[in-house]
Design an enzyme around this catalytic site. Structure first.
Site, PDB file in Angstrom:
ATOM      1  N   CYS A  99      -7.501  -7.288  14.707  1.00  9.85           N
ATOM      2  CA  CYS A  99      -7.513  -5.854  15.038  1.00  9.85           C
ATOM      3  C   CYS A  99      -7.633  -5.023  13.758  1.00  9.85           C
ATOM      4  O   CYS A  99      -6.708  -4.971  12.952  1.00  9.85           O
ATOM      5  CB  CYS A  99      -6.233  -5.518  15.800  1.00  9.85           C
ATOM      6  N   CYS A 152      -5.026  -2.269  13.252  1.00  8.05           N
ATOM      7  CA  CYS A 152      -3.724  -2.885  12.943  1.00  8.05           C
ATOM      8  C   CYS A 152      -3.630  -3.225  11.461  1.00  8.05           C
ATOM      9  O   CYS A 152      -2.610  -2.968  10.814  1.00  8.05           O
ATOM     10  CB  CYS A 152      -3.516  -4.158  13.761  1.00  8.05           C
TER      11      CYS A 152
END
Length: 180
Positions: free
Chosen positions: A99, A102
């Site tokens: 991600c 993230c």
């Protein structure tokens, strides 16, 4: 049995009701964002005020806590983190290695140790799929803010996405700030 027919296809009202409930459940998070005033928890304001009073008392009494960053590994237990921390606030970040938002927000998240007395927990949803399911994570990253009220950990706020302004507001509201 009541039926609704469209052309040569007939549906019972029971089946239509189930379909409508599934549709509402699917779109509920979007509906809550569009109409937040209809879904407010009446006790939320009281809880937020109580948390503010607790944090203010800790500031005045100089009850300083520690700052801890934990990256939950394969064998790690979130329950162990909750039971062992001495802080009044725990912030959990649910993310994944793949991600990009993230990974981008990870340094910002870790740096909050410099500004707040808080326990930060970083959880990879691919390593901990059960925690992902238990916490009903729908977006990555997701930040959950917990506060210890009367010796019970309460989820007080959730931020979905990597918006630093939203995350910072939650840190300011639910975590004990270090002296500048």
């Amino acid at each position: 049995m009541a039926l609704i027919c469209i052309g040569s296809v007939c549906f019972s009202l029971f089946h239509i009701g189930v379909i409508i409930l599934l549709i509402i459940n699917y779109f509920s998070s979007h509906i809550k964002k569009i109409f937040p005033s209809f879904f407010k928890n009446p006790n939320k304001e009281e809880i937020d005020k109580h948390i503010g009073n607790i944090l203010e008392a800790k500031r005045k009494n100089k009850q300083l806590e520690q700052s801890i960053y934990i990256e939950l590994k394969n064998t790690g237990s979130l329950n162990q983190v909750f039971s062992s921390t001495q802080n009044s606030s725990i912030v959990i970040k649910f993310g994944a290695v793949w991600c990009k938002p993230c990974n981008k927000i990870k340094e910002y998240f870790k740096n909050q140790l410099n500004y707040y007395y808080v326990t930060l927990v970083d959880i990879d949803v691919d390593i901990h799929p059960k925690l992902n399911d238990q916490h009903n994570i729908k977006a990555l990253p997701t930040f959950e803010f917990y506060f210890n009220l009367n010796n019970e950990w309460v989820l007080v706020h959730t931020v979905e996405g990597a918006n630093q302004n939203d995350i910072e507001k939650a840190f300011q509201k639910y975590c004990l700030e270090k002296a500048k």
